[in-house]
Design a protein around this motif. Sequence first.
Motif, PDB file in Angstrom:
ATOM      1  N   VAL A 127       0.863  -1.174   0.000  1.00 42.05           N
ATOM      2  CA  VAL A 127       0.000   0.000   0.000  1.00 42.05           C
ATOM      3  C   VAL A 127       0.899   1.224   0.000  1.00 42.05           C
ATOM      4  CG1 VAL A 127      -1.760   1.237   1.337  1.00 42.05           C
ATOM      5  CG2 VAL A 127      -1.800  -1.244   1.246  1.00 42.05           C
ATOM      6  N   ALA A 128       0.514   2.241  -0.749  1.00 44.48           N
ATOM      7  CA  ALA A 128       1.314   3.463  -0.830  1.00 44.48           C
ATOM      8  C   ALA A 128       1.491   4.076   0.559  1.00 44.48           C
ATOM      9  CB  ALA A 128       0.649   4.467  -1.762  1.00 44.48           C
ATOM     10  N   LEU A 129       2.668   4.625   0.814  1.00 40.43           N
ATOM     11  CA  LEU A 129       2.971   5.205   2.118  1.00 40.43           C
ATOM     12  C   LEU A 129       1.988   6.314   2.471  1.00 40.43           C
ATOM     13  CD1 LEU A 129       4.796   5.336   4.588  1.00 40.43           C
ATOM     14  CD2 LEU A 129       6.316   6.848   3.290  1.00 40.43           C
ATOM     15  N   GLY A 130       1.629   7.137   1.522  1.00 39.96           N
ATOM     16  CA  GLY A 130       0.673   8.215   1.781  1.00 39.96           C
ATOM     17  C   GLY A 130      -0.687   7.691   2.213  1.00 39.96           C
ATOM     18  N   THR A 131      -1.154   6.648   1.547  1.00 35.27           N
ATOM     19  CA  THR A 131      -2.438   6.039   1.910  1.00 35.27           C
ATOM     20  C   THR A 131      -2.368   5.425   3.297  1.00 35.27           C
ATOM     21  OG1 THR A 131      -2.902   5.553  -0.407  1.00 35.27           O
ATOM     22  CG2 THR A 131      -4.126   4.289   1.232  1.00 35.27           C
ATOM     23  N   LEU A 132      -1.293   4.720   3.550  1.00 33.65           N
ATOM     24  CA  LEU A 132      -1.110   4.081   4.851  1.00 33.65           C
ATOM     25  C   LEU A 132      -1.029   5.122   5.960  1.00 33.65           C
ATOM     26  CD1 LEU A 132      -0.579   1.519   6.527  1.00 33.65           C
ATOM     27  CD2 LEU A 132       1.824   1.735   5.905  1.00 33.65           C
ATOM     28  N   PHE A 133      -0.255   6.156   5.763  1.00 35.99           N
ATOM     29  CA  PHE A 133      -0.054   7.162   6.807  1.00 35.99           C
ATOM     30  C   PHE A 133      -1.293   8.024   7.003  1.00 35.99           C
ATOM     31  CE2 PHE A 133       1.289  11.204   8.547  1.00 35.99           C
ATOM     32  CZ  PHE A 133       2.174  10.832   9.543  1.00 35.99           C
ATOM     33  N   TRP A 134      -1.785   8.632   5.924  1.00 35.21           N
ATOM     34  CA  TRP A 134      -2.866   9.609   6.066  1.00 35.21           C
ATOM     35  C   TRP A 134      -4.231   8.971   6.237  1.00 35.21           C
ATOM     36  CZ3 TRP A 134      -1.505  13.985   7.775  1.00 35.21           C
ATOM     37  CH2 TRP A 134      -0.278  14.537   7.430  1.00 35.21           C
ATOM     38  N   ARG A 135      -4.589   8.036   5.370  1.00 37.66           N
ATOM     39  CA  ARG A 135      -5.938   7.470   5.468  1.00 37.66           C
ATOM     40  C   ARG A 135      -6.043   6.460   6.595  1.00 37.66           C
ATOM     41  NH1 ARG A 135      -7.909   3.680   0.916  1.00 37.66           N
ATOM     42  NH2 ARG A 135      -6.741   2.237   2.223  1.00 37.66           N
ATOM     43  N   ASP A 136      -5.163   5.435   6.549  1.00 33.83           N
ATOM     44  CA  ASP A 136      -5.302   4.334   7.500  1.00 33.83           C
ATOM     45  C   ASP A 136      -4.940   4.741   8.925  1.00 33.83           C
ATOM     46  OD1 ASP A 136      -5.997   2.828   5.310  1.00 33.83           O
ATOM     47  OD2 ASP A 136      -4.098   1.767   5.182  1.00 33.83           O
ATOM     48  N   MET A 137      -3.857   5.477   9.078  1.00 30.86           N
ATOM     49  CA  MET A 137      -3.397   5.812  10.416  1.00 30.86           C
ATOM     50  C   MET A 137      -4.016   7.112  10.922  1.00 30.86           C
ATOM     51  SD  MET A 137       0.465   6.061  11.898  1.00 30.86           S
ATOM     52  CE  MET A 137       0.727   7.671  11.208  1.00 30.86           C
ATOM     53  N   ALA A 138      -3.799   8.205  10.197  1.00 29.30           N
ATOM     54  CA  ALA A 138      -4.216   9.519  10.694  1.00 29.30           C
ATOM     55  C   ALA A 138      -5.734   9.669  10.763  1.00 29.30           C
ATOM     56  CB  ALA A 138      -3.609  10.629   9.834  1.00 29.30           C
ATOM     57  N   VAL A 139      -6.451   9.191   9.757  1.00 29.37           N
ATOM     58  CA  VAL A 139      -7.901   9.391   9.749  1.00 29.37           C
ATOM     59  C   VAL A 139      -8.632   8.227  10.434  1.00 29.37           C
ATOM     60  CG1 VAL A 139      -9.939   9.678   8.286  1.00 29.37           C
ATOM     61  CG2 VAL A 139      -7.819  10.852   7.700  1.00 29.37           C
ATOM     62  N   VAL A 140      -8.479   7.020   9.884  1.00 29.10           N
ATOM     63  CA  VAL A 140      -9.228   5.875  10.416  1.00 29.10           C
ATOM     64  C   VAL A 140      -8.730   5.492  11.804  1.00 29.10           C
ATOM     65  CG1 VAL A 140      -9.834   3.454  10.039  1.00 29.10           C
ATOM     66  CG2 VAL A 140      -9.774   5.043   8.111  1.00 29.10           C
ATOM     67  N   PHE A 157       0.321  -2.070  15.049  1.00 31.21           N
ATOM     68  CA  PHE A 157       0.407  -2.606  13.695  1.00 31.21           C
ATOM     69  C   PHE A 157       0.602  -1.491  12.675  1.00 31.21           C
ATOM     70  CE2 PHE A 157      -1.797  -3.323   9.698  1.00 31.21           C
ATOM     71  CZ  PHE A 157      -1.011  -4.325   9.173  1.00 31.21           C
ATOM     72  N   LEU A 158      -0.226  -0.445  12.761  1.00 34.97           N
ATOM     73  CA  LEU A 158      -0.097   0.669  11.819  1.00 34.97           C
ATOM     74  C   LEU A 158       1.256   1.351  11.945  1.00 34.97           C
ATOM     75  CD1 LEU A 158      -3.641   2.296  12.000  1.00 34.97           C
ATOM     76  CD2 LEU A 158      -2.680   0.938  10.136  1.00 34.97           C
ATOM     77  N   PHE A 159       1.704   1.554  13.170  1.00 38.14           N
ATOM     78  CA  PHE A 159       3.015   2.166  13.411  1.00 38.14           C
ATOM     79  C   PHE A 159       4.122   1.355  12.740  1.00 38.14           C
ATOM     80  CE2 PHE A 159       6.740   1.911  16.289  1.00 38.14           C
ATOM     81  CZ  PHE A 159       7.239   3.201  16.105  1.00 38.14           C
ATOM     82  N   LEU A 160       4.118   0.054  12.956  1.00 37.92           N
ATOM     83  CA  LEU A 160       5.151  -0.803  12.362  1.00 37.92           C
ATOM     84  C   LEU A 160       5.013  -0.885  10.841  1.00 37.92           C
ATOM     85  CD1 LEU A 160       5.256  -3.656  15.007  1.00 37.92           C
ATOM     86  CD2 LEU A 160       6.965  -1.866  14.631  1.00 37.92           C
ATOM     87  N   ALA A 161       3.796  -0.884  10.338  1.00 36.63           N
ATOM     88  CA  ALA A 161       3.585  -0.930   8.893  1.00 36.63           C
ATOM     89  C   ALA A 161       4.125   0.333   8.226  1.00 36.63           C
ATOM     90  CB  ALA A 161       2.100  -1.109   8.574  1.00 36.63           C
ATOM     91  N   VAL A 162       3.936   1.493   8.867  1.00 41.28           N
ATOM     92  CA  VAL A 162       4.489   2.730   8.319  1.00 41.28           C
ATOM     93  C   VAL A 162       6.009   2.653   8.312  1.00 41.28           C
ATOM     94  CG1 VAL A 162       4.791   5.203   8.763  1.00 41.28           C
ATOM     95  CG2 VAL A 162       2.514   4.211   8.821  1.00 41.28           C
ATOM     96  N   TRP A 163       6.608   2.170   9.390  1.00 38.98           N
ATOM     97  CA  TRP A 163       8.071   2.042   9.439  1.00 38.98           C
ATOM     98  C   TRP A 163       8.574   1.127   8.335  1.00 38.98           C
ATOM     99  CZ3 TRP A 163      12.218   3.508  12.817  1.00 38.98           C
ATOM    100  CH2 TRP A 163      11.875   4.548  13.682  1.00 38.98           C
ATOM    101  N   ARG A 164       7.926  -0.023   8.163  1.00 40.46           N
ATOM    102  CA  ARG A 164       8.366  -0.980   7.147  1.00 40.46           C
ATOM    103  C   ARG A 164       8.201  -0.411   5.742  1.00 40.46           C
ATOM    104  NH1 ARG A 164       8.500  -6.587   8.358  1.00 40.46           N
ATOM    105  NH2 ARG A 164       7.530  -6.997   6.338  1.00 40.46           N
ATOM    106  N   THR A 165       7.081   0.247   5.503  1.00 37.78           N
ATOM    107  CA  THR A 165       6.815   0.804   4.179  1.00 37.78           C
ATOM    108  C   THR A 165       7.747   1.970   3.873  1.00 37.78           C
ATOM    109  OG1 THR A 165       4.508   0.118   4.353  1.00 37.78           O
ATOM    110  CG2 THR A 165       5.022   1.764   2.680  1.00 37.78           C
ATOM    111  N   SER A 166       8.057   2.777   4.872  1.00 36.99           N
ATOM    112  CA  SER A 166       8.944   3.919   4.634  1.00 36.99           C
ATOM    113  C   SER A 166      10.362   3.466   4.300  1.00 36.99           C
ATOM    114  CB  SER A 166       8.954   4.856   5.840  1.00 36.99           C
ATOM    115  OG  SER A 166       9.553   4.229   6.953  1.00 36.99           O
ATOM    116  N   ASP A 167      10.776   2.317   4.819  1.00 33.78           N
ATOM    117  CA  ASP A 167      12.094   1.776   4.462  1.00 33.78           C
ATOM    118  C   ASP A 167      12.186   1.481   2.968  1.00 33.78           C
ATOM    119  OD1 ASP A 167      13.080   1.897   7.013  1.00 33.78           O
ATOM    120  OD2 ASP A 167      12.697  -0.210   7.475  1.00 33.78           O
ATOM    121  N   ARG A 168      11.082   1.066   2.393  1.00 30.71           N
ATOM    122  CA  ARG A 168      11.068   0.707   0.974  1.00 30.71           C
ATOM    123  C   ARG A 168      10.799   1.903   0.072  1.00 30.71           C
ATOM    124  NH1 ARG A 168       7.272  -4.454   2.097  1.00 30.71           N
ATOM    125  NH2 ARG A 168       8.734  -5.488   3.458  1.00 30.71           N
TER     126      ARG A 168
END
Length: 114
Positions: free
Chosen positions: A29-42, A80-91
């Motif tokens: 999932v795109a980092l922006g979608t993961l960070f803004w939609r999944d984490m920040a909003v939802v 989970f969201l925190f770790l997913a953002v970290w993993r996705t940002s590495d890539r």
Amino acid sequence: MDHLSAAPSPNEDGRAPVGFFRSRWRGEVALGTLFWRDMAVVGTAINLATTLLALALLGLGFSLAVSLAAHLAPLPYNFFLFLAVWRTSDRAGGWVAQLAPLGAAAWLVVATLI
């Protein structure tokens, strides 16, 4: 035809879609979608809802343990969201990808406290 037993329809690239958690864990999932939609909003909405639930339970005379359990219920999802953002940002790479883990850490602290 039973819609529950039907095989998932393939994506544009011909692959079957993976689940919500798996796709985020794998960085699909795109980092922006993961960070803004999944984490920040939802994620924030879920945390606010459980905080309001915990306050309501406390106001209705439930024990502090029950209220704390309601308040802390989304904690595994938050981690989970925190770790997913970290993993996705590495890539992902780039300056936004370098700031995303810091934003995710700040969000995790705030979401845990509210």
